[in-house]
Motif scaffolding. Structure first.
Motif, PDB file in Angstrom:
ATOM      1  N   ASP A 169       0.833  -1.209   0.000  1.00  0.00           N
ATOM      2  CA  ASP A 169       0.000   0.000   0.000  1.00  0.00           C
ATOM      3  C   ASP A 169       0.865   1.256   0.000  1.00  0.00           C
ATOM      4  O   ASP A 169       0.564   2.235  -0.701  1.00  0.00           O
ATOM      5  N   HIS A 170       1.931   1.241   0.782  1.00  0.00           N
ATOM      6  CA  HIS A 170       2.829   2.393   0.838  1.00  0.00           C
ATOM      7  C   HIS A 170       3.475   2.628  -0.523  1.00  0.00           C
ATOM      8  O   HIS A 170       3.576   3.779  -0.978  1.00  0.00           O
ATOM      9  N   TRP A 171       3.905   1.558  -1.193  1.00  0.00           N
ATOM     10  CA  TRP A 171       4.538   1.702  -2.505  1.00  0.00           C
ATOM     11  C   TRP A 171       3.552   2.278  -3.501  1.00  0.00           C
ATOM     12  O   TRP A 171       3.898   3.171  -4.286  1.00  0.00           O
ATOM     13  N   ILE A 172       2.318   1.807  -3.493  1.00  0.00           N
ATOM     14  CA  ILE A 172       1.305   2.302  -4.425  1.00  0.00           C
ATOM     15  C   ILE A 172       1.057   3.790  -4.205  1.00  0.00           C
ATOM     16  O   ILE A 172       1.021   4.578  -5.157  1.00  0.00           O
ATOM     17  N   ALA A 173       0.904   4.191  -2.939  1.00  0.00           N
ATOM     18  CA  ALA A 173       0.631   5.600  -2.638  1.00  0.00           C
ATOM     19  C   ALA A 173       1.771   6.496  -3.102  1.00  0.00           C
ATOM     20  O   ALA A 173       1.545   7.611  -3.606  1.00  0.00           O
ATOM     21  N   ALA A 174       3.007   6.003  -2.975  1.00  0.00           N
ATOM     22  CA  ALA A 174       4.165   6.818  -3.332  1.00  0.00           C
ATOM     23  C   ALA A 174       4.469   6.806  -4.819  1.00  0.00           C
ATOM     24  O   ALA A 174       5.011   7.787  -5.352  1.00  0.00           O
ATOM     25  N   ASN A 175       4.103   5.718  -5.511  1.00  0.00           N
ATOM     26  CA  ASN A 175       4.545   5.548  -6.887  1.00  0.00           C
ATOM     27  C   ASN A 175       3.434   5.531  -7.939  1.00  0.00           C
ATOM     28  O   ASN A 175       3.733   5.674  -9.127  1.00  0.00           O
ATOM     29  N   ARG A 176       2.204   5.329  -7.534  1.00  0.00           N
ATOM     30  CA  ARG A 176       1.087   5.325  -8.478  1.00  0.00           C
ATOM     31  C   ARG A 176      -0.053   6.224  -7.986  1.00  0.00           C
ATOM     32  O   ARG A 176      -1.207   5.810  -7.930  1.00  0.00           O
ATOM     33  N   PRO A 177       0.266   7.465  -7.629  1.00  0.00           N
ATOM     34  CA  PRO A 177      -0.794   8.357  -7.125  1.00  0.00           C
ATOM     35  C   PRO A 177      -1.835   8.633  -8.210  1.00  0.00           C
ATOM     36  O   PRO A 177      -1.493   8.856  -9.375  1.00  0.00           O
ATOM     37  N   GLY A 178      -3.082   8.582  -7.834  1.00  0.00           N
ATOM     38  CA  GLY A 178      -4.155   8.875  -8.773  1.00  0.00           C
ATOM     39  C   GLY A 178      -4.562   7.741  -9.676  1.00  0.00           C
ATOM     40  O   GLY A 178      -5.542   7.848 -10.417  1.00  0.00           O
ATOM     41  N   VAL A 179      -3.833   6.627  -9.636  1.00  0.00           N
ATOM     42  CA  VAL A 179      -4.180   5.471 -10.471  1.00  0.00           C
ATOM     43  C   VAL A 179      -5.212   4.628  -9.722  1.00  0.00           C
ATOM     44  O   VAL A 179      -5.036   4.343  -8.532  1.00  0.00           O
ATOM     45  N   PRO A 180      -6.306   4.237 -10.373  1.00  0.00           N
ATOM     46  CA  PRO A 180      -7.311   3.404  -9.684  1.00  0.00           C
ATOM     47  C   PRO A 180      -6.688   2.120  -9.150  1.00  0.00           C
ATOM     48  O   PRO A 180      -5.852   1.495  -9.815  1.00  0.00           O
ATOM     49  N   VAL A 181      -7.109   1.738  -7.947  1.00  0.00           N
ATOM     50  CA  VAL A 181      -6.578   0.544  -7.305  1.00  0.00           C
ATOM     51  C   VAL A 181      -7.708  -0.448  -7.066  1.00  0.00           C
ATOM     52  O   VAL A 181      -8.739  -0.107  -6.477  1.00  0.00           O
ATOM     53  N   ILE A 182      -7.511  -1.664  -7.539  1.00  0.00           N
ATOM     54  CA  ILE A 182      -8.431  -2.760  -7.226  1.00  0.00           C
ATOM     55  C   ILE A 182      -7.790  -3.543  -6.087  1.00  0.00           C
ATOM     56  O   ILE A 182      -6.813  -4.262  -6.282  1.00  0.00           O
ATOM     57  N   SER A 183      -8.326  -3.351  -4.888  1.00  0.00           N
ATOM     58  CA  SER A 183      -7.752  -3.966  -3.698  1.00  0.00           C
ATOM     59  C   SER A 183      -8.670  -5.072  -3.201  1.00  0.00           C
ATOM     60  O   SER A 183      -9.842  -4.821  -2.892  1.00  0.00           O
ATOM     61  N   LEU A 184      -8.144  -6.286  -3.110  1.00  0.00           N
ATOM     62  CA  LEU A 184      -8.965  -7.390  -2.611  1.00  0.00           C
ATOM     63  C   LEU A 184      -9.347  -7.177  -1.152  1.00  0.00           C
ATOM     64  O   LEU A 184     -10.451  -7.540  -0.743  1.00  0.00           O
ATOM     65  N   ASP A 185      -8.466  -6.572  -0.358  1.00  0.00           N
ATOM     66  CA  ASP A 185      -8.809  -6.276   1.034  1.00  0.00           C
ATOM     67  C   ASP A 185      -9.983  -5.304   1.105  1.00  0.00           C
ATOM     68  O   ASP A 185     -10.914  -5.486   1.899  1.00  0.00           O
ATOM     69  N   ASP A 186      -9.948  -4.252   0.293  1.00  0.00           N
ATOM     70  CA  ASP A 186     -11.045  -3.275   0.295  1.00  0.00           C
ATOM     71  C   ASP A 186     -12.347  -3.915  -0.165  1.00  0.00           C
ATOM     72  O   ASP A 186     -13.429  -3.622   0.387  1.00  0.00           O
ATOM     73  N   LEU A 187     -12.257  -4.775  -1.156  1.00  0.00           N
ATOM     74  CA  LEU A 187     -13.472  -5.435  -1.640  1.00  0.00           C
ATOM     75  C   LEU A 187     -14.065  -6.369  -0.578  1.00  0.00           C
ATOM     76  O   LEU A 187     -15.285  -6.495  -0.471  1.00  0.00           O
ATOM     77  N   ARG A 188     -13.213  -7.019   0.200  1.00  0.00           N
ATOM     78  CA  ARG A 188     -13.732  -7.850   1.297  1.00  0.00           C
ATOM     79  C   ARG A 188     -14.526  -7.000   2.281  1.00  0.00           C
ATOM     80  O   ARG A 188     -15.588  -7.402   2.763  1.00  0.00           O
ATOM     81  N   ASP A 189     -14.002  -5.813   2.581  1.00  0.00           N
ATOM     82  CA  ASP A 189     -14.713  -4.914   3.488  1.00  0.00           C
ATOM     83  C   ASP A 189     -16.035  -4.470   2.875  1.00  0.00           C
ATOM     84  O   ASP A 189     -17.071  -4.444   3.555  1.00  0.00           O
ATOM     85  N   GLU A 190     -16.009  -4.102   1.600  1.00  0.00           N
ATOM     86  CA  GLU A 190     -17.234  -3.645   0.929  1.00  0.00           C
ATOM     87  C   GLU A 190     -18.302  -4.729   0.917  1.00  0.00           C
ATOM     88  O   GLU A 190     -19.498  -4.456   1.104  1.00  0.00           O
ATOM     89  N   LEU A 191     -17.877  -5.960   0.681  1.00  0.00           N
ATOM     90  CA  LEU A 191     -18.825  -7.067   0.532  1.00  0.00           C
ATOM     91  C   LEU A 191     -19.096  -7.789   1.845  1.00  0.00           C
ATOM     92  O   LEU A 191     -19.936  -8.697   1.880  1.00  0.00           O
ATOM     93  N   GLY A 192     -18.389  -7.411   2.901  1.00  0.00           N
ATOM     94  CA  GLY A 192     -18.587  -8.068   4.189  1.00  0.00           C
ATOM     95  C   GLY A 192     -18.112  -9.510   4.198  1.00  0.00           C
ATOM     96  O   GLY A 192     -18.712 -10.359   4.871  1.00  0.00           O
ATOM     97  N   VAL A 193     -17.039  -9.799   3.475  1.00  0.00           N
ATOM     98  CA  VAL A 193     -16.504 -11.157   3.391  1.00  0.00           C
ATOM     99  C   VAL A 193     -15.249 -11.252   4.257  1.00  0.00           C
ATOM    100  O   VAL A 193     -14.322 -10.452   4.104  1.00  0.00           O
ATOM    101  N   ARG A 194     -15.217 -12.211   5.155  1.00  0.00           N
ATOM    102  CA  ARG A 194     -14.039 -12.407   5.986  1.00  0.00           C
ATOM    103  C   ARG A 194     -12.911 -13.052   5.172  1.00  0.00           C
ATOM    104  O   ARG A 194     -13.183 -13.791   4.219  1.00  0.00           O
TER     105      ARG A 194
END
Length: 298
Positions: A169-194
């Motif tokens: 996450d730190h590398w993405i924030a520093a090196n790909r600012p503004g680029v859309p990110v598909i994060s499996l962790d974020d999707l788990r939170d969105e979908l309520g999947v453990r």
């Protein structure tokens, strides 16, 4: 003493090498019984530089390639891979030491040496017309390695790889600012999947979003652990099929740093789970994408 490592001392070709090259081959000899994954984990825990470690791990993985090599239908592809990660002359030294002095095996090693010289990958990386030609060669069975494949890529997809706590996450924030990110962790939170639950809906949602970006020709980052080649291959293949240039960024840190960062994360992964993940970890190699970057995030 390890018999293969001891046998190296009797090889004039090994003794003629510079010290660092001798030590790489000796390390592979000492780690043969650990296997590729075991050798990698041992060297990772000791803080060995990434390229040096992966060189040794490749030698361990392909230790038997020179024996009966000319009977393998995939010899060119495997020898090219070895040349991109390690060196086939190192592999020949290791095999000669492991031969036990058997004349037939030594003859097989000699044939392997001759053949890899002929195909241009004995003591150097195999040259390809371009990174796109290299990528297409390794994803297309039967392709001519000298074919200068037309590069019609229009945008870049970044596929992340690394253990939890490595710093993706730190590398993405520093090196790909503004680029859309598909994060499996974020999707788990969105979908309520453990993380221990059914991951089918998470994966399906991730690929649906990826296809939206791909159809639009939009660059994006695929952020997941992606610890094995098999896990990475599907997202890489999908992006390539849509005409994307694919880069894989492997982020890693020493074991103690990974565990410390993991403890500080909002989404903590049990330490035993991280250890199991590390046990099957396969960092990406240059055959998997247009570009592969190894990042040491200490």
């Amino acid at each position: 003493m390890n018999p293969v490592a001891e046998a190296l001392d009797g090889l004039a070709a090994w003794r003629a090498r510079p010290p660092e090259e001798r030590e790489r081959v000796r390390a592979a000899a000492l780690l043969l019984d650990a296997g590729e994954l075991g050798a990698r984990r041992i060297l990772w825990a000791r803080g060995v530089p990434i390229a040096w470690r992966e060189h040794v791990a490749a030698l361990v993985r392909h230790q038997r390639l020179p024996f009966g090599a000319l009977e393998r239908p995939d010899l060119d592809r495997v020898a090219f891979r070895v040349s991109l990660l390690a060196r086939n002359d190192d592999l020949a030294l290791l095999a000669a030491a492991a031969s036990g002095g058997d004349a037939e095996r030594l003859a097989e090693v000699a044939l392997f040496m001759q053949y890899t010289r002929e195909i241009g990958c004995f003591d150097r990386p195999r040259a390809f017309p371009s990174d796109h030609a290299r990528f297409e060669y390794f994803r297309t069975p039967g392709r001519d390695p000298g074919y200068a494949a037309f590069d019609g890529t229009r945008f870049t997809v970044t596929v992340m790889s690394g253990l939890p706590g490595a710093g993706k996450d730190h590398w993405i924030a520093a090196n790909r600012p503004g680029v859309p990110v598909i994060s499996l962790d974020d999707l788990r939170d969105e979908l309520g999947v453990r993380p221990t639950g059914d991951q089918g809906p998470v994966i399906a949602a991730a690929y649906a979003r990826a296809r939206e970006h791909l159809r639009a020709g939009t660059a994006y980052v695929w952020n997941a652990t992606n610890l094995t080649r098999a896990l990475r291959s599907r997202s890489i293949g999908l992006a390539a099929d849509y005409g994307a240039r694919v880069e894989v960024v492997s982020v890693e840190a020493p074991p103690d740093v990974v565990h410390r960062r993991n403890r500080a994360r909002a989404r903590t992964v049990p330490p035993a789970v991280i250890d199991r993940m590390a046990g099957r970890w396969e960092p990406p190699d240059p055959t998997e994408a247009h570009a592969v970057r190894w990042i040491s995030n200490v």
